[in-house]
Write a protein that holds these residues in place. Structure first.
Motif, short mmCIF file in Angstrom:
data_model
loop_
_atom_site.label_atom_id
_atom_site.label_comp_id
_atom_site.label_asym_id
_atom_site.label_seq_id
_atom_site.Cartn_x
_atom_site.Cartn_y
_atom_site.Cartn_z
N ALA A 85 -16.95 -8.89 33.68
CA ALA A 85 -17.02 -10.51 34.18
C ALA A 85 -17.03 -10.95 35.53
CB ALA A 85 -18.28 -11.50 33.11
N ALA A 101 -16.11 -16.87 33.83
CA ALA A 101 -15.82 -15.53 33.04
C ALA A 101 -15.92 -15.60 31.59
CB ALA A 101 -14.66 -14.63 33.33
N ALA A 145 -15.23 -7.39 28.09
CA ALA A 145 -16.59 -7.80 28.67
C ALA A 145 -15.97 -9.20 29.72
CB ALA A 145 -17.14 -8.31 27.71
N VAL A 146 -15.02 -10.02 29.35
CA VAL A 146 -14.88 -10.85 30.50
C VAL A 146 -14.08 -10.35 32.00
CG1 VAL A 146 -12.63 -12.91 30.49
CG2 VAL A 146 -14.16 -12.39 28.53
N SER A 180 -18.50 -17.99 30.06
CA SER A 180 -20.07 -17.81 30.63
C SER A 180 -20.34 -15.98 29.27
CB SER A 180 -20.43 -16.66 31.98
OG SER A 180 -20.03 -17.08 32.77
N VAL A 181 -19.31 -15.96 28.63
CA VAL A 181 -19.19 -14.33 28.29
C VAL A 181 -19.97 -15.04 26.75
CG1 VAL A 181 -17.74 -12.86 26.85
CG2 VAL A 181 -18.47 -12.60 29.65
N ARG A 182 -18.67 -16.49 26.54
CA ARG A 182 -18.63 -17.10 25.02
C ARG A 182 -19.28 -18.00 25.25
NH1 ARG A 182 -12.13 -17.28 24.09
NH2 ARG A 182 -12.84 -18.02 21.95
N LYS A 183 -20.55 -18.26 25.48
CA LYS A 183 -20.97 -19.44 25.80
C LYS A 183 -21.98 -20.28 24.98
CE LYS A 183 -24.71 -18.67 28.26
NZ LYS A 183 -25.44 -18.33 30.32
N LEU A 226 -13.75 -7.31 24.00
CA LEU A 226 -14.10 -9.03 24.04
C LEU A 226 -13.67 -8.69 26.14
CD1 LEU A 226 -15.70 -12.11 22.90
CD2 LEU A 226 -14.53 -12.82 24.25
#
Ligand SMILES: NC(=O)c1ccc[n+]([C@@H]2O[C@H](COP(=O)([O-])OP(=O)(O)OC[C@H]3O[C@@H](n4cnc5c(N)ncnc54)[C@H](O)[C@@H]3O)[C@@H](O)[C@H]2O)c1
Length: 387
Positions: free
Chosen positions: A385, A289, A381-382, A292-295, A378
């Motif tokens: 996710a 996760a 968000a992680v 993905s969030v910090r792609k 953030l």
């Protein structure tokens, strides 16, 4: 490459004969405390072998150190060390026992309340008892680093401390000691080591090809031996590779001179403290996760990971990264680890509790990760996710 200072004072004895050589490196007049966990070392004969190797020494024992070792339990060992005037510790077990022994080593020499060791992240440690580590679970790298993770059960608080004084003086790595591990712990160990490498590799490029190739080598070995070492617990070569890879994954070498993330670990610690999930299982949920969030923040290294670890060379850059993340999740699933909170029966309410716990540990305005971008927003968000 970034500037760095690398320090690692641990002597490593590796292989089938490692245990029998151990006494050569223990001072002859040592008064020894052997620390161990919930009893697997008693049942499988490892403790007996250590007693034989240490024959002639003044040896005392302290068992019952739990997975995610507790401050409360370890204070019992500190008391024993003082009472018996112990001069040398031997930790035999998984990362929990070795981490616990590091705390005992530091607390035995500490003036003041030993909880301060955790509250000050080890900064005030001036000295510690010498410690030999005999890992029976290849995973944490604790046998060759100066890090320890301790839980204060009454506060549901899992805290990290680091000190150059608690590096084991000796690491005795005998892969045969791991043959009795249940598959769940072997799988945990593979994932833990894999994520240790990723926390030091998936950041941003600093022109560190030595570190990158070391990290990629370890990732490839872990992928290569994972199925074999699970299917054939007594396959010595596969277990030896797992053991050495896990040690090298977190002995400071691959992280020297490159940025390091560790935000998945810090969120994972809260998951263990609140809900008791195994350490590696928290990482299998949070890391994918997080990536993905910090792609976009990690774009360049994720692309390199896709190409060099997963041999993905076609598709758009974003597609290649997505496939690498899918492959990472699939690897964890293949080893029997879940990658979402809901698989552990956790929902939105857990997200709120975890965010509160992160604030408690790191303050209201924390900023974790290699770029200090993992703020409370953030982290939310992680965690969302990862549901
Ligand atoms: N110091 C570090 O750098 C570092 C790094 C990562 C994680 N950690 C910490 O380490 C802890 C986890 O350690 P771990 O993953 O090694 O697991 P662990 O030490 O908690 O052990 C897990 C289980 O495996 C059993 N076990 C161990 N060896 C066995 C054997 N040979 N045969 C049968 N059973 C055996 C133990 O009795 C225990 O029940 C967590 O607290 C984690 O936060 C520390």
């Amino acid at each position: 490459m970034m500037d760095f200072s690398f320090f690692n004072p641990t002597r490593v004895l590796f292989g089938r004969t490692a245990l029998s050589q151990m006494a050569t490196f223990v001072p002859k007049d040592a008064r020894i405390l052997v620390l161990y966990g919930s009893g697997s070392v008693v049942r499988n004969g490892t403790l007996k072998r250590i007693q034989t190797v240490l024959d002639g020494y003044d040896v005392h024992e302290f068992g019952g150190i739990e997975p995610n070792p507790s401050f409360e339990k370890l204070m019992g060992a500190v008391k024993l060390v003082r009472k018996k005037n112990i001069s040398f510790l031997v930790a035999v077990g998984g990362g929990s026992v070795i981490d616990g022994a590091k705390f005992v080593a530091a607390a035995a020499h500490y003036d003041g309340d030993p909880w301060e060791i955790l509250q000050t992240r080890g900064n005030r440690i001036q000295s510690a008892l010498p410690l030999a580590a005999i890992p029976t679970l290849p995973a944490t790298g604790s046998e060759m680093n100066g890090t320890s993770v301790i839980t204060r059960t009454e506060l549901s608080a899992k805290r990290v401390f680091k000190s150059e004084h608690v590096f084991p003086v000796l690491a005795v790595l005998d892969p045969t000691l791991t043959f009795t591990l249940p598959p769940r712990q072997v799988a945990n160990g593979i994932v833990d080591a894999f994520v240790h490498v990723l926390e030091q590799y998936l950041t941003y490029p600093v022109d560190g090809p030595v570190q990158d190739r070391f990290a990629e080598g370890l990732l490839r070995v872990l992928l290569d031996i994972a199925d074999v070492t699970l299917a054939e617990p007594e396959n010595y070569e596969a277990r030896a590779s797992l053991m050495w890879a896990a040690t090298l994954a977190l002995n400071g070498l691959i992280g020297a001179g490159v940025p390091q993330d560790w935000s998945s670990h810090l969120i994972g610690h809260e998951l263990t403290a609140l809900y008791g999930l195994d350490h590696a299982r928290t990482l299998a949920v949070i890391l994918p996760a997080m990536l993905s969030v910090r792609k976009s923040e990690k774009h360049a290294k994720l692309l390199q990971y896709a190409e060099r670890i997963w041999n993905i060379h076609t598709g758009s850059e974003n597609e290649r990264i997505d496939t690498a993340l899918d492959n990472t999740r699939a690897f964890f699933h293949r080893l029997g680890l879940e990658t979402s909170l809901s698989n552990y029966g956790l929902d939105e309410s857990a997200v709120e509790a975890l965010l509160a716990s992160l604030r408690e540990t790191h303050g209201n305005d924390y900023a974790l990760g290699e770029n200090r971008t993992v703020s409370p927003e953030l982290a939310r968000a992680v965690l969302e996710a990862s549901l």
